[in-house]
Design an enzyme around this catalytic site. Structure first.
Site, short mmCIF file in Angstrom:
data_model
loop_
_atom_site.label_atom_id
_atom_site.label_comp_id
_atom_site.label_asym_id
_atom_site.label_seq_id
_atom_site.Cartn_x
_atom_site.Cartn_y
_atom_site.Cartn_z
N LYS A 1 -7.97 -6.65 -12.06
CA LYS A 1 -9.21 -6.92 -11.31
C LYS A 1 -10.07 -5.67 -11.26
O LYS A 1 -9.56 -4.55 -11.25
CB LYS A 1 -8.86 -7.51 -9.95
CG LYS A 1 -8.93 -6.59 -8.78
CD LYS A 1 -8.53 -7.30 -7.49
CE LYS A 1 -8.51 -6.27 -6.38
NZ LYS A 1 -9.51 -6.29 -5.40
N LYS B 1 -12.23 -0.20 -7.31
CA LYS B 1 -12.66 1.19 -7.24
C LYS B 1 -11.54 2.14 -7.67
O LYS B 1 -11.79 3.25 -8.07
CB LYS B 1 -13.17 1.54 -5.85
CG LYS B 1 -12.14 1.40 -4.75
CD LYS B 1 -12.70 1.82 -3.41
CE LYS B 1 -11.78 1.41 -2.26
NZ LYS B 1 -11.87 -0.01 -1.92
N LYS C 1 0.81 -1.22 0.00
CA LYS C 1 0.00 0.00 0.00
C LYS C 1 0.85 1.27 0.00
O LYS C 1 0.36 2.33 -0.36
CB LYS C 1 -0.93 0.02 1.23
CG LYS C 1 -2.13 -0.89 1.06
CD LYS C 1 -3.10 -0.72 2.22
CE LYS C 1 -4.35 -1.55 1.98
NZ LYS C 1 -5.21 -1.58 3.17
P1 ADP Z 1 -11.24 -2.56 -4.24
O1 ADP Z 1 -10.29 -3.52 -4.93
O2 ADP Z 1 -12.26 -1.99 -5.15
O3 ADP Z 1 -10.49 -1.52 -3.46
P2 ADP Z 1 -11.62 -3.80 -1.70
O4 ADP Z 1 -10.18 -4.11 -1.65
O5 ADP Z 1 -12.16 -2.74 -0.79
O6 ADP Z 1 -12.03 -3.44 -3.19
O7 ADP Z 1 -12.39 -5.17 -1.49
C1 ADP Z 1 -13.51 -5.37 -0.67
C2 ADP Z 1 -13.93 -6.83 -0.83
O8 ADP Z 1 -14.34 -7.08 -2.18
C3 ADP Z 1 -12.82 -7.83 -0.55
O9 ADP Z 1 -13.39 -8.95 0.10
C4 ADP Z 1 -12.31 -8.22 -1.91
O10 ADP Z 1 -11.76 -9.52 -1.91
C5 ADP Z 1 -13.57 -8.14 -2.76
N1 ADP Z 1 -13.23 -7.76 -4.13
C6 ADP Z 1 -12.79 -6.55 -4.52
N2 ADP Z 1 -12.59 -6.52 -5.85
C7 ADP Z 1 -12.91 -7.74 -6.32
C8 ADP Z 1 -12.91 -8.33 -7.62
N3 ADP Z 1 -12.56 -7.64 -8.70
N4 ADP Z 1 -13.32 -9.62 -7.74
C9 ADP Z 1 -13.69 -10.32 -6.64
N5 ADP Z 1 -13.71 -9.83 -5.40
C10 ADP Z 1 -13.32 -8.55 -5.21
#
Ligand code: ADP
Ligand code: NA
Length: 325
Positions: free
Chosen positions: A192, A195, A109
């Site tokens: 992936k 956000k 991070k």
């Molecule tokens: P982002 O990647 O948008 O910042 P987060 O890290 O806040 O999302 O993830 C929140 C939850 O959503 C976690 O449990 C993560 O594993 C799941 N998650 C986030 N993006 C994906 C994705 N593209 N496919 C599957 N699960 C996801």
């Protein structure tokens, strides 16, 4: 069982839903489940208080819309249950600096901005996460592979505390959620869906206008071929759309491949756009109806926090007693 999600965006996206929230909904029947909007974690990076308050509410409304049932699960906001932060302090006093420094997520991070500009809160974030889990005496923590190291730290801290101060905590198991769909960016299907993705066209937010989501599906990047087959290596865009289609309808990917054999991408995307609209329309309405009734939403979250505190307060009392307070 405990799981949390950060209120760091106005809307969750399809990756969050298919990769996490949907599992939460499924797990609530067989478990005494605690689901938490982790706003204390969200202040470890730069943020706006006004936006945080709004996003916390929006997150809760979306969890309810997804099917988290406050009768069957304990749904609450982390900052409303002060024992999380209180236990985190106690745990930080038995965590070694070297041990905390080995957490790879902090390194990831801060890779861009540099560790010097990061906050101590971001550095000790895994300790707060350990407190989130241990304060409930949770047995199971459903997490993605990327969180495995934090659950290991949680176990180490629980063991150390028990050894030094007497048996207090149960050791939680990481329940690595397999079988969860990983969803990719619609415009860059090798990355992936996130956000923090650069192109809004690549992400489907659950609170987007259904029409806008349909358009994003129809404009999703595929390839120059026309065969609807699941081939992640050579056809990541089509494979991603098949994953979404299958997850939303419960139909097997092989069945979808058969249905669209020889029909090209146009029909396939058009049908998937309809499937997406059918899913997001009621979801969005439900979430917005919770947001339109702040008193009801507050009451649900207050009741959730009260239920959570019935568990966390006795744990903290025991911890304080053991610590000599
Ligand atoms: P982002 O990647 O948008 O910042 P987060 O890290 O806040 O999302 O993830 C929140 C939850 O959503 C976690 O449990 C993560 O594993 C799941 N998650 C986030 N993006 C994906 C994705 N593209 N496919 C599957 N699960 C996801
Ligand atoms: Na339950």
């Amino acid at each position: 069982m405990l799981s949390g999600i950060q209120p760091t965006a106005d809307s969750f996206h399809f990756g969050n839903y298919l990769g996490a929230l949907r599992q939460w909904v499924a797990l609530q029947d067989d478990h005494d489940a605690f689901y938490c909007v982790v706003d204390l974690h969200a202040i470890t990076v730069e943020y706006e208080p006004k936006a945080l308050r709004e996003r916390t509410r929006r997150s809760a409304a979306q969890l309810l819309a997804a099917g988290i049932d406050p009768e069957r699960s304990t749904l609450f906001v982390q900052s409303q249950v002060p024992e999380h932060a209180q236990l985190a302090w106690a745990l930080s006093c038995i965590t070694g600096m070297g041990e905390a420094s080995r957490m790879t997520q902090f390194k990831d991070k801060t890779a861009k901005g540099g560790a010097d500009r990061a906050t101590v809160g971001l550095f000790t974030y895994p300790i707060l996460q350990a407190a989130d889990i241990l304060i409930y005496q949770a047995d199971r923590v459903p997490v993605g592979e990327d969180q495995r190291q934090h659950v290991e730290l949680t176990r180490d801290l629980a063991q150390r505390f028990n050894h030094r101060f007497g048996k207090t905590f149960r050791l939680p198991e990481a329940h690595i959620v397999k079988a969860t769909a990983k969803i990719f960016d619609l415009q860059d299907p090798t990355a992936k869906m996130s956000k923090s993705s650069s192109s809004p066209a690549g992400i489907i937010d659950l609170l987007d206008e259904p029409k806008a989501s349909a358009k994003k599906i129809r404009s999703a990047v595929t390839d120059s071929g026309r065969d609807v087959v699941f081939d992640v290596e050579n056809k990541p865009g089509v494979a991603n759309l098949l994953t979404i289609y299958s997850a939303l309808t419960g139909r097997k990917i092989s069945e979808l491949e058969d249905e669209y054999a020889g029909r090209g991408y146009g029909d396939f995307k058009k049908d998937l756009a309809d499937v997406v609209v059918e899913f997001v329309t009621p979801f969005r309405e439900k979430a917005l109806s919770y947001l339109d009734d702040p008193a009801q939403l507050d009451a649900i979250l207050a009741a959730g926090a009260e239920r959570a505190r019935a568990v966390t307060a006795p744990t903290l009392a025991k911890v304080y007693d053991r610590l000599g307070f």
